[in-house]
Design a protein around this motif. Structure first.
Motif, PDB file in Angstrom:
ATOM      1  N   PHE A  23       0.810  -1.218   0.000  1.00  0.00           N
ATOM      2  CA  PHE A  23       0.000   0.000   0.000  1.00  0.00           C
ATOM      3  C   PHE A  23       0.843   1.268   0.000  1.00  0.00           C
ATOM      4  CE2 PHE A  23      -2.905  -3.086   2.069  1.00  0.00           C
ATOM      5  CZ  PHE A  23      -3.891  -3.064   1.096  1.00  0.00           C
ATOM      6  N   GLY A  24       2.058   1.208   0.486  1.00  0.00           N
ATOM      7  CA  GLY A  24       2.915   2.390   0.531  1.00  0.00           C
ATOM      8  C   GLY A  24       2.473   3.408   1.555  1.00  0.00           C
ATOM      9  N   SER A  25       1.844   2.972   2.618  1.00  0.00           N
ATOM     10  CA  SER A  25       1.332   3.895   3.638  1.00  0.00           C
ATOM     11  C   SER A  25       2.473   4.664   4.303  1.00  0.00           C
ATOM     12  CB  SER A  25       0.548   3.132   4.701  1.00  0.00           C
ATOM     13  OG  SER A  25      -0.545   2.466   4.099  1.00  0.00           O
ATOM     14  N   THR A  26       2.279   5.981   4.447  1.00  0.00           N
ATOM     15  CA  THR A  26       3.339   6.838   4.987  1.00  0.00           C
ATOM     16  C   THR A  26       2.907   7.681   6.180  1.00  0.00           C
ATOM     17  OG1 THR A  26       2.766   8.621   3.450  1.00  0.00           O
ATOM     18  CG2 THR A  26       4.444   7.038   2.725  1.00  0.00           C
ATOM     19  N   PHE A  27       1.643   7.592   6.574  1.00  0.00           N
ATOM     20  CA  PHE A  27       1.173   8.432   7.679  1.00  0.00           C
ATOM     21  C   PHE A  27       0.205   7.664   8.566  1.00  0.00           C
ATOM     22  CE2 PHE A  27      -1.624  11.497   9.690  1.00  0.00           C
ATOM     23  CZ  PHE A  27      -0.707  12.379  10.224  1.00  0.00           C
ATOM     24  N   PRO A  28       0.307   7.769   9.872  1.00  0.00           N
ATOM     25  CA  PRO A  28       1.328   8.488  10.623  1.00  0.00           C
ATOM     26  C   PRO A  28       2.650   7.726  10.626  1.00  0.00           C
ATOM     27  CG  PRO A  28      -0.160   7.417  12.156  1.00  0.00           C
ATOM     28  CD  PRO A  28      -0.690   7.168  10.765  1.00  0.00           C
ATOM     29  N   GLY A  29       3.725   8.440  10.543  1.00  0.00           N
ATOM     30  CA  GLY A  29       5.033   7.810  10.452  1.00  0.00           C
ATOM     31  C   GLY A  29       5.740   7.640  11.773  1.00  0.00           C
ATOM     32  N   ALA A  30       5.276   8.317  12.797  1.00  0.00           N
ATOM     33  CA  ALA A  30       5.941   8.242  14.096  1.00  0.00           C
ATOM     34  C   ALA A  30       5.479   7.034  14.908  1.00  0.00           C
ATOM     35  CB  ALA A  30       5.674   9.525  14.881  1.00  0.00           C
ATOM     36  N   GLY A  31       4.569   6.220  14.345  1.00  0.00           N
ATOM     37  CA  GLY A  31       4.060   5.070  15.079  1.00  0.00           C
ATOM     38  C   GLY A  31       3.002   5.435  16.102  1.00  0.00           C
ATOM     39  N   ARG A  32       2.538   6.691  16.023  1.00  0.00           N
ATOM     40  CA  ARG A  32       1.526   7.155  16.969  1.00  0.00           C
ATOM     41  C   ARG A  32       0.579   8.103  16.265  1.00  0.00           C
ATOM     42  NH1 ARG A  32       2.761   5.205  21.448  1.00  0.00           N
ATOM     43  NH2 ARG A  32       1.330   6.282  22.807  1.00  0.00           N
TER      44      ARG A  32
END
Length: 77
Positions: A23-32
């Motif tokens: 899927f290329g998911s990029t958000f959220p990137g901080a894991g939270r």
């Protein structure tokens, strides 16, 4: 999205769509997401290239301190 269609119709190629996997998911990137743990679930970051470039691969990079994950791509002239 309308913006994605506009860029595609203008002749640009989405590098991740051309040569990425998943899927290329990029958000959220901080894991939270706020105070809750959350994996990336939405792709809102892109690498766009003209037809002058061939995309050999594209991937989502590791967290580097942003609230997004980076999208990386190898492009060849």
């Amino acid at each position: 999205s309308a913006e994605h269609r506009l860029l595609t119709r203008a002749g640009l190629q989405d590098a991740f769509r051309e040569a990425g996997w998943g899927f290329g998911s990029t958000f959220p990137g901080a894991g939270r997401a706020g105070s809750l743990p959350a994996p990336p679930v939405v792709r809102i970051d892109y690498v766009w290239a003209t037809s002058h470039f061939a995309v050999s691969r594209a991937w989502v990079g590791p967290a580097v301190g942003s609230d997004h994950l980076p999208v990386l791509a190898e492009l060849h002239w």
